[in-house]
Design an enzyme around this catalytic site. Sequence first.
Site, PDB file in Angstrom:
ATOM      1  N   GLY A   7      42.663  33.650  33.432  1.00  0.00           N
ATOM      2  CA  GLY A   7      41.929  32.464  33.916  1.00  0.00           C
ATOM      3  C   GLY A   7      42.539  31.757  35.102  1.00  0.00           C
ATOM      4  O   GLY A   7      41.895  30.909  35.712  1.00  0.00           O
ATOM      5  N   GLY A  44      39.184  33.985  37.940  1.00  0.00           N
ATOM      6  CA  GLY A  44      39.221  32.917  36.942  1.00  0.00           C
ATOM      7  C   GLY A  44      39.149  31.538  37.573  1.00  0.00           C
ATOM      8  O   GLY A  44      38.394  30.661  37.131  1.00  0.00           O
ATOM      9  N   TYR A  95      45.247  53.022  37.047  1.00  0.00           N
ATOM     10  CA  TYR A  95      44.384  51.843  36.931  1.00  0.00           C
ATOM     11  C   TYR A  95      42.932  52.249  36.687  1.00  0.00           C
ATOM     12  O   TYR A  95      42.245  51.693  35.823  1.00  0.00           O
ATOM     13  CB  TYR A  95      44.490  51.011  38.219  1.00  0.00           C
ATOM     14  CG  TYR A  95      43.600  49.806  38.272  1.00  0.00           C
ATOM     15  CD1 TYR A  95      43.973  48.614  37.667  1.00  0.00           C
ATOM     16  CD2 TYR A  95      42.380  49.849  38.959  1.00  0.00           C
ATOM     17  CE1 TYR A  95      43.155  47.488  37.726  1.00  0.00           C
ATOM     18  CE2 TYR A  95      41.563  48.737  39.022  1.00  0.00           C
ATOM     19  CZ  TYR A  95      41.951  47.559  38.407  1.00  0.00           C
ATOM     20  OH  TYR A  95      41.128  46.451  38.468  1.00  0.00           O
ATOM     21  N   PRO A 132      32.673  44.534  40.331  1.00  0.00           N
ATOM     22  CA  PRO A 132      32.618  43.910  41.651  1.00  0.00           C
ATOM     23  C   PRO A 132      33.176  44.849  42.716  1.00  0.00           C
ATOM     24  O   PRO A 132      34.011  45.710  42.418  1.00  0.00           O
ATOM     25  CB  PRO A 132      33.524  42.675  41.522  1.00  0.00           C
ATOM     26  CG  PRO A 132      34.121  42.718  40.166  1.00  0.00           C
ATOM     27  CD  PRO A 132      33.804  44.040  39.539  1.00  0.00           C
ATOM     28  N   VAL A 151      36.967  41.801  45.976  1.00  0.00           N
ATOM     29  CA  VAL A 151      36.856  40.351  45.831  1.00  0.00           C
ATOM     30  C   VAL A 151      37.938  39.671  46.663  1.00  0.00           C
ATOM     31  O   VAL A 151      39.074  40.150  46.734  1.00  0.00           O
ATOM     32  CB  VAL A 151      37.051  39.935  44.352  1.00  0.00           C
ATOM     33  CG1 VAL A 151      36.647  38.473  44.157  1.00  0.00           C
ATOM     34  CG2 VAL A 151      36.282  40.836  43.408  1.00  0.00           C
ATOM     35  N   TRP A 187      47.928  47.980  58.762  1.00  0.00           N
ATOM     36  CA  TRP A 187      48.281  49.301  58.221  1.00  0.00           C
ATOM     37  C   TRP A 187      47.061  50.211  58.216  1.00  0.00           C
ATOM     38  O   TRP A 187      45.972  49.823  57.774  1.00  0.00           O
ATOM     39  CB  TRP A 187      48.836  49.157  56.805  1.00  0.00           C
ATOM     40  CG  TRP A 187      50.202  48.538  56.774  1.00  0.00           C
ATOM     41  CD1 TRP A 187      51.052  48.349  57.825  1.00  0.00           C
ATOM     42  CD2 TRP A 187      50.887  48.020  55.625  1.00  0.00           C
ATOM     43  NE1 TRP A 187      52.214  47.749  57.416  1.00  0.00           N
ATOM     44  CE2 TRP A 187      52.140  47.533  56.066  1.00  0.00           C
ATOM     45  CE3 TRP A 187      50.561  47.911  54.276  1.00  0.00           C
ATOM     46  CZ2 TRP A 187      53.062  46.953  55.202  1.00  0.00           C
ATOM     47  CZ3 TRP A 187      51.484  47.343  53.417  1.00  0.00           C
ATOM     48  CH2 TRP A 187      52.729  46.871  53.880  1.00  0.00           C
TER      49      TRP A 187
END
Length: 314
Positions: A8, A13, A136, A163, A166, A201
Site C-alpha cells: 500500500g 498503492g 518474476y 498494467p 506504470v 542505457w
Amino acid sequence: KRILVTGGTGLVGRAIEKVVADGEGRPDEEWIFVSSRDADLTSSSETKALFESHKPTHVIHLAAMVGGLFKNIRSNLDFWRTNIHINDNVLHSAHEMGVQKVVSCLSTCIFPDKTTYPIDETMIHNGPPHSSNFGYSYAKRMIDVQNRGYSEQHGRRFTAVIPTNVFGPHDNFNIEDGHVLPGLIHKVYLAKQSGSALTVWGTGKPRRQFIYSLDLARLFLWVLREYDEVEPIILSVGEEDEVSIREAAEAIAEAMEFRGELVFDTTKSDGQFKKTASNAKLRRYLPGFQFTPFRKAVKETCAWFNANYANARK
C-alpha cells in the site's frame, strides 16, 4: 467493504490512496493500506495474522519484489522465490478468511517473449517469457493459475489486472534498480545539476506503453467494484500511444527543462524491443475512459520528484 491493499505504500498503492482520498472512495468502503512494515508477506504466519487483525472483505494485492531490467537479470531466483511465497500466502489467507474478492497485479513482462502483437489476455501462458526476467514472470503467471484454482475448487472471485509500464509519484527512482522512466527522471535531474550530458542505457529504440499511476488507480477501483471475470484484464493506453525510450527521455528532458545533450550507451542491454498490449477488452467495458496524456503525466511526475527529491531519490 473492508478493503486491504498490500504493497500500500508503493507506486500504485499511493495512487489508489490519493484517488480514494480525492473523492473516488465510497461511504460503504473502509480502506486499509499496509506495507512490509506491517507484515512480512513471505511468512505464512505473519500474513495470516495480518488478515486476522484486519478481517478484510476485499483485497487489492500489489505487494511484490519488483525491479528494473538489470536487477532482474542479476536475481532471477530471488524474484521467483520471494514472489511465489508472497502470492501463495496472500491468496491462501484471503481464501481461509472468506474474502469476497481479490484483485492481484500482474505485468505485461510476463507474456511470452516470442509472440505476435498486440498481446492480449488469452496469450499469457503461450510460451516462455523473456530470459531477462523469467523468475518474476513465472511467479506472476502462477497468480493466474491460482485464481482459476480457487474459482473452480472453492468458487472464489479472485482475478488479476495486467498494467503496462506504470509510472508516477512515489515511484522507485533508483537509477540502478528502478524501472526505465523513473530512472531517466533521476538521471535528467543529476545531469541538469552537473551540467553534463544525459546518458540513456541502450539504443533508445525499444517501445513501451506507459500508464500513469493515477489512471491505473481509477481503473483498479472499477475492477474491484464491477469486473467479475476470473480471467485477467489488461489495463493500458492504446497501441497508438506507445512511445520509444528516446521519446520518453525527450519528454522528461522537456518537463525538467534540461537543455543538454542526449547520449545513448549502446553497450547496455535494450531488454525486450516491444511488448505492445491490446486494451480492446478494457475498451469493451469502458469505451469512454480518459487517460492522462503522456506528456502531462510526465510533467506531473517530474514536478513531484523535484518537490520530494530528498525522499524520492532513495
